[in-house]
Each structure stands twice: as structure tokens, then as C-alpha cells.
Write an enzyme that holds these catalytic residues in place. Structure first.
Site, PDB file in Angstrom:
ATOM      1  N   GLY A 168       0.820  -1.209   0.000  1.00 54.05           N
ATOM      2  CA  GLY A 168       0.000   0.000   0.000  1.00 54.05           C
ATOM      3  C   GLY A 168       0.855   1.261   0.000  1.00 54.05           C
ATOM      4  O   GLY A 168       2.043   1.221  -0.323  1.00 54.05           O
ATOM      5  N   GLN A 184      12.020  -3.770 -10.133  1.00 53.50           N
ATOM      6  CA  GLN A 184      13.477  -3.938 -10.133  1.00 53.50           C
ATOM      7  C   GLN A 184      14.128  -3.144  -8.990  1.00 53.50           C
ATOM      8  O   GLN A 184      15.245  -3.431  -8.585  1.00 53.50           O
ATOM      9  CB  GLN A 184      14.035  -3.471 -11.484  1.00 53.50           C
ATOM     10  CG  GLN A 184      15.522  -3.643 -11.647  1.00 53.50           C
ATOM     11  CD  GLN A 184      15.928  -5.102 -11.706  1.00 53.50           C
ATOM     12  OE1 GLN A 184      15.564  -5.816 -12.639  1.00 53.50           O
ATOM     13  NE2 GLN A 184      16.656  -5.544 -10.715  1.00 53.50           N
ATOM     14  N   LYS A 185      13.412  -2.151  -8.485  1.00 60.92           N
ATOM     15  CA  LYS A 185      13.955  -1.350  -7.380  1.00 60.92           C
ATOM     16  C   LYS A 185      14.375  -2.247  -6.221  1.00 60.92           C
ATOM     17  O   LYS A 185      15.389  -1.999  -5.568  1.00 60.92           O
ATOM     18  CB  LYS A 185      12.917  -0.346  -6.904  1.00 60.92           C
ATOM     19  CG  LYS A 185      13.434   0.459  -5.766  1.00 60.92           C
ATOM     20  CD  LYS A 185      12.452   1.473  -5.289  1.00 60.92           C
ATOM     21  CE  LYS A 185      12.895   1.967  -3.953  1.00 60.92           C
ATOM     22  NZ  LYS A 185      12.408   1.099  -2.869  1.00 60.92           N
ATOM     23  N   ASP A 186      13.578  -3.278  -5.967  1.00 63.67           N
ATOM     24  CA  ASP A 186      13.908  -4.227  -4.907  1.00 63.67           C
ATOM     25  C   ASP A 186      14.601  -5.423  -5.548  1.00 63.67           C
ATOM     26  O   ASP A 186      14.038  -6.519  -5.643  1.00 63.67           O
ATOM     27  CB  ASP A 186      12.633  -4.619  -4.158  1.00 63.67           C
ATOM     28  CG  ASP A 186      11.989  -3.410  -3.493  1.00 63.67           C
ATOM     29  OD1 ASP A 186      12.486  -2.992  -2.442  1.00 63.67           O
ATOM     30  OD2 ASP A 186      11.027  -2.848  -4.051  1.00 63.67           O
ATOM     31  N   GLU A 211       3.407   6.091  -8.166  1.00 65.77           N
ATOM     32  CA  GLU A 211       3.515   5.788  -9.605  1.00 65.77           C
ATOM     33  C   GLU A 211       4.295   4.500  -9.877  1.00 65.77           C
ATOM     34  O   GLU A 211       4.057   3.841 -10.886  1.00 65.77           O
ATOM     35  CB  GLU A 211       4.166   6.956 -10.360  1.00 65.77           C
ATOM     36  CG  GLU A 211       3.198   8.064 -10.725  1.00 65.77           C
ATOM     37  CD  GLU A 211       2.082   7.624 -11.692  1.00 65.77           C
ATOM     38  OE1 GLU A 211       2.364   6.881 -12.651  1.00 65.77           O
ATOM     39  OE2 GLU A 211       0.931   8.017 -11.462  1.00 65.77           O
ATOM     40  N   HIS A 259       4.232   1.684  -8.117  1.00 68.96           N
ATOM     41  CA  HIS A 259       3.242   0.605  -8.027  1.00 68.96           C
ATOM     42  C   HIS A 259       2.309   0.639  -9.249  1.00 68.96           C
ATOM     43  O   HIS A 259       1.973  -0.398  -9.828  1.00 68.96           O
ATOM     44  CB  HIS A 259       2.375   0.770  -6.774  1.00 68.96           C
ATOM     45  CG  HIS A 259       3.103   0.678  -5.475  1.00 68.96           C
ATOM     46  ND1 HIS A 259       3.262   1.763  -4.630  1.00 68.96           N
ATOM     47  CD2 HIS A 259       3.717  -0.360  -4.861  1.00 68.96           C
ATOM     48  CE1 HIS A 259       3.920   1.381  -3.549  1.00 68.96           C
ATOM     49  NE2 HIS A 259       4.214   0.110  -3.659  1.00 68.96           N
ATOM     50  N   GLN A 269      15.035  -8.719  -3.682  1.00 70.75           N
ATOM     51  CA  GLN A 269      13.712  -9.338  -3.496  1.00 70.75           C
ATOM     52  C   GLN A 269      13.301 -10.105  -4.753  1.00 70.75           C
ATOM     53  O   GLN A 269      12.793 -11.232  -4.668  1.00 70.75           O
ATOM     54  CB  GLN A 269      12.682  -8.255  -3.175  1.00 70.75           C
ATOM     55  CG  GLN A 269      11.247  -8.713  -3.186  1.00 70.75           C
ATOM     56  CD  GLN A 269      10.295  -7.660  -2.632  1.00 70.75           C
ATOM     57  OE1 GLN A 269      10.203  -7.476  -1.440  1.00 70.75           O
ATOM     58  NE2 GLN A 269       9.604  -6.965  -3.503  1.00 70.75           N
ATOM     59  N   MET A 277      11.080   6.195  -6.660  1.00 65.65           N
ATOM     60  CA  MET A 277       9.837   6.327  -5.884  1.00 65.65           C
ATOM     61  C   MET A 277       9.761   5.221  -4.849  1.00 65.65           C
ATOM     62  O   MET A 277      10.145   4.077  -5.109  1.00 65.65           O
ATOM     63  CB  MET A 277       8.647   6.248  -6.819  1.00 65.65           C
ATOM     64  CG  MET A 277       8.542   7.466  -7.694  1.00 65.65           C
ATOM     65  SD  MET A 277       7.145   7.308  -8.792  1.00 65.65           S
ATOM     66  CE  MET A 277       7.379   8.780  -9.769  1.00 65.65           C
ATOM     67  N   GLN A 333       8.061  -9.414   7.734  1.00 64.68           N
ATOM     68  CA  GLN A 333       9.260  -8.951   7.027  1.00 64.68           C
ATOM     69  C   GLN A 333       9.886  -7.722   7.676  1.00 64.68           C
ATOM     70  O   GLN A 333      10.859  -7.181   7.156  1.00 64.68           O
ATOM     71  CB  GLN A 333       8.962  -8.705   5.544  1.00 64.68           C
ATOM     72  CG  GLN A 333       8.098  -7.487   5.256  1.00 64.68           C
ATOM     73  CD  GLN A 333       7.679  -7.448   3.802  1.00 64.68           C
ATOM     74  OE1 GLN A 333       6.882  -8.252   3.350  1.00 64.68           O
ATOM     75  NE2 GLN A 333       8.215  -6.499   3.040  1.00 64.68           N
TER      76      GLN A 333
HETATM   77  P1  AMP Z   1       6.066  -2.325  -1.695  1.00 60.99           P
HETATM   78  O1  AMP Z   1       4.679  -1.777  -1.547  1.00 60.99           O
HETATM   79  O2  AMP Z   1       7.124  -1.353  -1.327  1.00 60.99           O
HETATM   80  O3  AMP Z   1       6.215  -3.687  -1.070  1.00 60.99           O
HETATM   81  O4  AMP Z   1       6.271  -2.550  -3.261  1.00 60.99           O
HETATM   82  C1  AMP Z   1       5.384  -3.341  -4.010  1.00 60.99           C
HETATM   83  C2  AMP Z   1       5.990  -3.600  -5.363  1.00 60.99           C
HETATM   84  O5  AMP Z   1       6.198  -2.366  -6.043  1.00 60.99           O
HETATM   85  C3  AMP Z   1       7.360  -4.287  -5.276  1.00 60.99           C
HETATM   86  O6  AMP Z   1       7.463  -5.267  -6.299  1.00 60.99           O
HETATM   87  C4  AMP Z   1       8.312  -3.157  -5.500  1.00 60.99           C
HETATM   88  O7  AMP Z   1       9.551  -3.567  -6.055  1.00 60.99           O
HETATM   89  C5  AMP Z   1       7.532  -2.304  -6.495  1.00 60.99           C
HETATM   90  N1  AMP Z   1       8.034  -0.927  -6.489  1.00 60.99           N
HETATM   91  C6  AMP Z   1       8.240  -0.127  -5.406  1.00 60.99           C
HETATM   92  N2  AMP Z   1       8.772   1.045  -5.781  1.00 60.99           N
HETATM   93  C7  AMP Z   1       8.903   1.016  -7.132  1.00 60.99           C
HETATM   94  C8  AMP Z   1       9.407   1.914  -8.115  1.00 60.99           C
HETATM   95  N3  AMP Z   1       9.879   3.117  -7.786  1.00 60.99           N
HETATM   96  N4  AMP Z   1       9.397   1.515  -9.411  1.00 60.99           N
HETATM   97  C9  AMP Z   1       8.935   0.288  -9.760  1.00 60.99           C
HETATM   98  N5  AMP Z   1       8.438  -0.608  -8.873  1.00 60.99           N
HETATM   99  C10 AMP Z   1       8.431  -0.261  -7.586  1.00 60.99           C
END
Ligand code: AMP
Length: 258
Positions: free
Chosen positions: A31, A146-148, A35, A37, A151, A182, A61
């Protein structure tokens, strides 16, 4: 758009698409959508008949001293963004674990080092919740950023090793115009801290363009930035990966090296 909050209701729904064989794209999130997401959701929208987004701040986590309780939970805004992006189902469970939950997924190679070293137990929690979500949603594809980078490696390895019938799609990192990747955690940053985050992103990009000694150069440059503490700088495959602390906020980023 349907919002589903129980595991049983989600599984009743997913049984239908398993039966019909239609393509389903799944975007797992915690959540506080931005952008980045939304880029995953749009890709899923383009490639699949139905799109499911999960919103769940996964307690397993987070380390005991991390930001689980403070993690932003702007539920109403998140649902509005999902609706606007054409999501079909939002799976937003209150809790995914029984009080006596005792089974965990532990990837033991690519989860080592970097975030795995700085955040003990983090990838065990990630792999466990992602496998639970895959079993509940039963999508044909799942979208990750790809940011993570680490993961992504852990999830891909888990899917391969445990024969999970889902295709992992990796999407490139979305950035603000000044280069900062982001992240939901960017909300924690004061304007001064955000400026440090931007410098981090720009130095990382510069370092990744060098021909050699990228990690050493980046480490040396980051040391000169005040208000920034380096967690790690490391190359992994062809990517230069780094994590820093700005105040209490931990930021991670990575760039492909030339
Ligand atoms: P999170 O809510 O942080 O667990 O992220 C959910 C998904 O969105 C994960 O697969 C992240 O890698 C992806 N995500 C987070 N930030 C970005 C970003 N700036 N650009 C692309 N994907 C992202």
C-alpha cells in the site's frame, strides 16, 4: 472493482479463474501506492484479462526495531488509485497469519548479504508472505519492481525451486524527475532529507556509468555527503546496489552497470 478482505473469499474467486484458465496478473504491495506501483498495475492491465492488487503490510518482514507500526496506510487513497488504474480485485486482508503460524520459507543463497544481512529475517518474511499470496490469488503472472533487486532474485529462486506455477515479471524502477526512486518510505523524508536522497540517486547513477571500481567510487562519494549513512554498496551481477540511512529512513536503489 471488488475489495476482498478474507482469504476464503479471495480463494473462492481465484478458483474461478483457475477453472476458466483466463490470464490473471497479480501485483503484491504494502500500500501507500505511488507511480512505481501503478506502473506494475498498468503492465498487468495490458497483459492480463483480470488484475489483482494486494495491499498488506506484512509484519513478518519487519525487524523488531523497524517501521511496521508507523508504515503509512492511506487505505482510501490507495483504493481510489486502484480503481482509477482499472484494477479488478483488491485483496486487503486484515491479517494473514494465525496466532500459531509456524511455517516459513527460507531461501538460503541469493537472500544472503546486502538487505539480507542488514535486515535479518526480512527475506524469510517476504518469501513466506509472497508464497501465501500466490497460493491465495493463484495468478498466471506476478509483477515486481526492479527497485527491490534482491527481493526479485529471492522470489524468482523460490518460484523456481518450489515449482510455483506463476510467471514473474520484473518492471523497471520509476523515479521522480530528479532521479529519486519512488518509494512509500519517501513520505517520511523532510525536504532536507529528500535532497540527500536525490544526491544518493544521482551518485549511484553516475557510479554505474563508470568503467571500473564502481562500488569503491560510490562508497567514497557517499562518505562525503553529510546527513547520509551508508548501509552497503555492492555490485550484484551487472547491477550496482546500495542502501543508505537518511535520518531514520532507509533508502535502497540499484542501477545497471555499463
Ligand atoms: P512495496 O509496496 O514497497 O512492497 O512494493 C510493491 C511492489 O512495487 C514491489 O514489487 C516493488 O519492487 C515495487 N516498487 C516499489 N517502488 C517502485 C518503483 N519506484 N518503481 C517500480 N516498482 C516499484
Amino acid at each position: 472493482m471488488k475489495v476482498i478482505s478474507s482469504i476464503a473469499a479471495m480463494q473462492r474467486q481465484s478458483a474461478k479463474w483457475v477453472c476458466s484458465g483466463e490470464s490473471v496478473g497479480f501485483v503484491p504491495t504494502m500500500g501507500a501506492l505511488h507511480e512505481g506501483h501503478l506502473s506494475l498495475i498498468r503492465r498487468a492491465r495490458k497483459e492480463c484479462k483480470a488484475v489483482v492488487v494486494s495491499i498488506y503490510v506484512n509484519p513478518t518482514q519487519f525487524g523488531p526495531k523497524e517501521d511496521f507500526s508507523q508504515y503509512p496506510r492511506p487505505r482510501r487513497e490507495d483504493l481510489a488509485l486502484c480503481r482509477k488504474a482499472g484494477v479488478d480485485f483488491v485483496f486487503a486482508p486484515g491479517n494473514l497469519y494465525l496466532p500459531d503460524h509456524s511455517t516459513f520459507i527460507e531461501e538460503s543463497a541469493v537472500s544472503q548479504g546486502r538487505d539480507g544481512a542488514s535486515r535479518p529475517g526480512h527475506f524469510r518474511g517476504v518469501a513466506t508472505v509472497v508464497l501465501k499470496l500466490f497460493n491465495i490469488v493463484r495468478s498466471t503472472k506476478a509483477y515486481f519492481g526492479q527497485k527491490d533487486a534482491q527481493q526479485v532474485d529471492v522470489i524468482k529462486r523460490m518460484v523456481r525451486d518450489l515449482d510455483v506455477p506463476v510467471k514473474i515479471v520484473v518492471c523497471s524502477t520509476l523515479r521522480d524527475p530528479d532521479g529519486l526512486a519512488m518509494s512509500s518510505r519517501n513520505r517520511y523524508l523532510s525536504p532536507e532529507e529528500r535532497a540527500v536522497g536525490v544526491e544518493f540517486a544521482q551518485l549511484l547513477q553516475k557510479a554505474a556509468r563508470l568503467r571500473a571500481n564502481q562500488a569503491q567510487w560510490l562508497q567514497a562519494q557517499l562518505k562525503k555527503v553529510s546527513g547520509l549513512r551508508v548501509d552497503y554498496v555492492e555490485s550484484a551481477g551487472n547491477r550496482l546496489c546500495a542502501a543508505i540511512f537518511v535520518g531514520k529512513t532507509r533508502l535502497i536503489d540499484n542501477q545497471q552497470m555499463r
